[in-house]
Scaffold this active site. Structure first.
Site, PDB file in Angstrom:
ATOM      1  NE  ARG A  58       1.842  16.988 -13.118  1.00  0.00           N
ATOM      2  CZ  ARG A  58       2.420  16.148 -12.300  1.00  0.00           C
ATOM      3  NH1 ARG A  58       2.099  16.163 -11.015  1.00  0.00           N
ATOM      4  NH2 ARG A  58       3.319  15.284 -12.719  1.00  0.00           N
ATOM      5  CD  GLU A 103      -2.589  16.708 -16.053  1.00  0.00           C
ATOM      6  OE1 GLU A 103      -1.469  16.212 -15.859  1.00  0.00           O
ATOM      7  OE2 GLU A 103      -3.263  16.479 -17.052  1.00  0.00           O
ATOM      8  CG  HIS A 131       7.282  10.683 -24.814  1.00  0.00           C
ATOM      9  ND1 HIS A 131       5.912  10.720 -24.928  1.00  0.00           N
ATOM     10  CD2 HIS A 131       7.618  11.684 -23.953  1.00  0.00           C
ATOM     11  CE1 HIS A 131       5.433  11.699 -24.170  1.00  0.00           C
ATOM     12  NE2 HIS A 131       6.446  12.295 -23.566  1.00  0.00           N
ATOM     13  CG  ASN A 140      -0.494  16.966 -20.381  1.00  0.00           C
ATOM     14  OD1 ASN A 140       0.474  16.320 -19.987  1.00  0.00           O
ATOM     15  ND2 ASN A 140      -1.647  16.980 -19.736  1.00  0.00           N
ATOM     16  CE  LYS A 154       6.633  17.246 -14.160  1.00  0.00           C
ATOM     17  NZ  LYS A 154       6.642  16.038 -14.924  1.00  0.00           N
ATOM     18  CG  HIS A 201       2.665  15.465 -23.935  1.00  0.00           C
ATOM     19  ND1 HIS A 201       3.481  16.576 -24.007  1.00  0.00           N
ATOM     20  CD2 HIS A 201       3.391  14.530 -23.258  1.00  0.00           C
ATOM     21  CE1 HIS A 201       4.633  16.320 -23.401  1.00  0.00           C
ATOM     22  NE2 HIS A 201       4.598  15.082 -22.940  1.00  0.00           N
ATOM     23  NE  ARG A 242      -4.111  -1.939   1.883  1.00  0.00           N
ATOM     24  CZ  ARG A 242      -4.104  -2.991   2.691  1.00  0.00           C
ATOM     25  NH1 ARG A 242      -3.221  -3.052   3.669  1.00  0.00           N
ATOM     26  NH2 ARG A 242      -4.970  -3.959   2.507  1.00  0.00           N
ATOM     27  CE  LYS A 244       0.548  13.938 -14.804  1.00  0.00           C
ATOM     28  NZ  LYS A 244       0.297  14.515 -16.147  1.00  0.00           N
ATOM     29  CD  GLU A 289       8.642  16.043 -22.532  1.00  0.00           C
ATOM     30  OE1 GLU A 289       8.091  17.054 -22.044  1.00  0.00           O
ATOM     31  OE2 GLU A 289       8.010  15.030 -22.893  1.00  0.00           O
ATOM     32  CG  HIS A 343       0.444  10.757 -25.556  1.00  0.00           C
ATOM     33  ND1 HIS A 343      -0.189  10.963 -24.346  1.00  0.00           N
ATOM     34  CD2 HIS A 343       1.762  10.684 -25.265  1.00  0.00           C
ATOM     35  CE1 HIS A 343       0.710  11.023 -23.387  1.00  0.00           C
ATOM     36  NE2 HIS A 343       1.897  10.860 -23.913  1.00  0.00           N
TER      37      HIS A 343
HETATM   38  N1  GLY Z   1       4.696  14.973 -17.955  1.00  0.00           N
HETATM   39  C1  GLY Z   1       3.628  15.803 -17.592  1.00  0.00           C
HETATM   40  C2  GLY Z   1       3.416  15.892 -16.117  1.00  0.00           C
HETATM   41  O1  GLY Z   1       4.208  15.402 -15.345  1.00  0.00           O
HETATM   42  O2  GLY Z   1       2.424  16.437 -15.679  1.00  0.00           O
END
Ligand code: GLY
Length: 380
Positions: A249, A245, A274, A253, A235, A256, A130, A152, A194, A260
């Site tokens: 946040r 997010e 990517h 993206n 970031k 993206h 957990r 993430k 990035e 994607h």
């Molecule tokens: N890679 C996008 C984020 O971490 O929100």
């Protein structure tokens, strides 16, 4: 923006998340301090390093030696490299190996690798007993400036990328900029997309600095640390204001939604890494913004010019195999976007630009104009 172009010992960026705040330590050879930092953070802890075969060849022994020198017990779990490891099967293997290694609730998982390893090991740590804490030791540029920071974690579902996952913040990030010397030039450039993203979405002065200094970043000069630290600060600031997010946040993206879909259309294969998908995606987002009258076509061209100067793909036609194998058509690309997490009640969410350095969230984009735009780009 000016920055001293000489190597400094290390830079620490704080991710301000209250009692879950953590440091990102950036600099040449900081991997050697891993053991000492882990021992100081968690006296008496046991650790397990999760890595992949290629990273293990270069960096597993130095990481283990640093832990051993600080008296920190560790074991190793080596997964296959590549996006295919962000799977239920590999998650099962890693989780079972962590249990077999007797990693307990107060122990630490160490993710040593690029974005795949970080996402996989971080998610395994999030669900093991957990929730066990973990340390990120990112070894790709992309992981150092993006995926290792912000919590993430996750794996892919056969139905889409990153669909199974959890927010689970690391307790420490060690970004050794000298490990990037062993990346292939193509991998390095993919991560650079990035870095450029932070300038394009929120910091025009940084973007202008990148336009002048990108060669130094690629060659491993001191500009590299400055670029990584600036990216991590950007970031960290966004994540500390919007960890889950629910708002800003999503700006991260940028590129993206298109990216994607392009990755999916090329089968998540070596045709398009990517970061390369993000590069093409950012240019498409800029050009779509220009088509909507939000930015000038000169601004869109400026973004494409810089990414292209670094050697990144900027057009659909630059994607490997475009002429021979083609890409999906505009409808299929739209269907792939609809699978992404960026869709709400049939409307697409795009990150669009109001200027170089000012991105906005547009969450009510109707699909037909996007289809027409893509159709035109596929023929261009
Ligand atoms: N890679 C996008 C984020 O971490 O929100």
């Amino acid at each position: 923006m000016t920055a001293p172009l000489k190597h400094s010992a290390s830079v620490t960026v704080d991710v301000a998340l209250g009692d879950r705040a953590y440091d990102i330590v950036i600099g040449r050879d900081v991997l050697a301090s891993l053991g000492e930092r882990v021992a100081a953070l968690r006296p008496g802890v046991r650790t397990a390093i999760v890595t992949d075969r290629t990273v293990a060849k270069h960096w597993l022994e130095p990481a283990e030696a640093s832990l051993a020198a600080a008296g920190v017990p560790t074991s190793r779990i080596v997964a296959e490299e590549g996006e295919g490891s962000k799977s239920y099967a590999t998650l099962t293997q890693v989780s079972e190996a962590l249990i077999a290694a007797k990693i307990e609730r107060n122990d630490l998982v160490i993710a040593l690798g690029g974005g795949v390893v970080g996402d996989l090991a971080g998610f395994a740590a999030a669900i093991l007993r957990r929730g066990v804490d973990f340390v990120q030791v990112p070894t790709s540029l992309l992981a150092q400036v993006d995926s290792s920071v912000g919590g993430k974690t996750g794996i892919n579902s056969p139905q889409g990328k990153n669909l199974i996952g959890a927010f689970h913040q690391p307790v420490l990030v060690i970004a050794d900029t000298s490990v990037l010397d062993t990346l292939s030039p193509r991998q390095f450039r993919a991560g650079y997309a990035e870095v450029a993203k932070y300038g394009i979405l929120g910091d025009e002065a940084f973007f202008a600095w990148l336009e002048k200094n990108h060669a130094d970043i690629v060659s491993g000069g001191a500009g590299r640390e400055h670029a990584i630290a600036t990216s991590c600060r950007a970031k960290a600031a966004i994540v500390s204001r919007d960890e889950r997010e629910t708002g800003e946040r999503a700006l991260l993206n940028l590129g993206h939604t298109f990216g994607h879909a392009l990755e999916a259309a090329t089968g998540f294969s070596d045709r398009l890494f990517h970061g390369e998908g993000v590069s093409v995606g950012m240019v498409l987002a800029a050009e779509f913004s220009a088509q909507l009258g939000m930015i000038s076509s000169d601004d869109a061209a400026r973004i494409a010019r810089h990414l292209s100067a670094v050697g990144l793909p900027t057009r659909l036609q630059d994607i490997a195999g475009f002429t021979q194998e083609g890409l999906a058509d505009a409808d299929a690309l739209l269907a792939l976007m609809a699978q992404d997490k960026k869709v709400k009640r049939g409307k697409l969410t795009f990150i669009l630009l109001e200027a170089v350095g000012r991105a906005v969230i547009a969450n009510n984009v109707e699909p037909p104009p996007v289809r027409d735009f893509l159709q035109a780009k596929l023929k261009a």
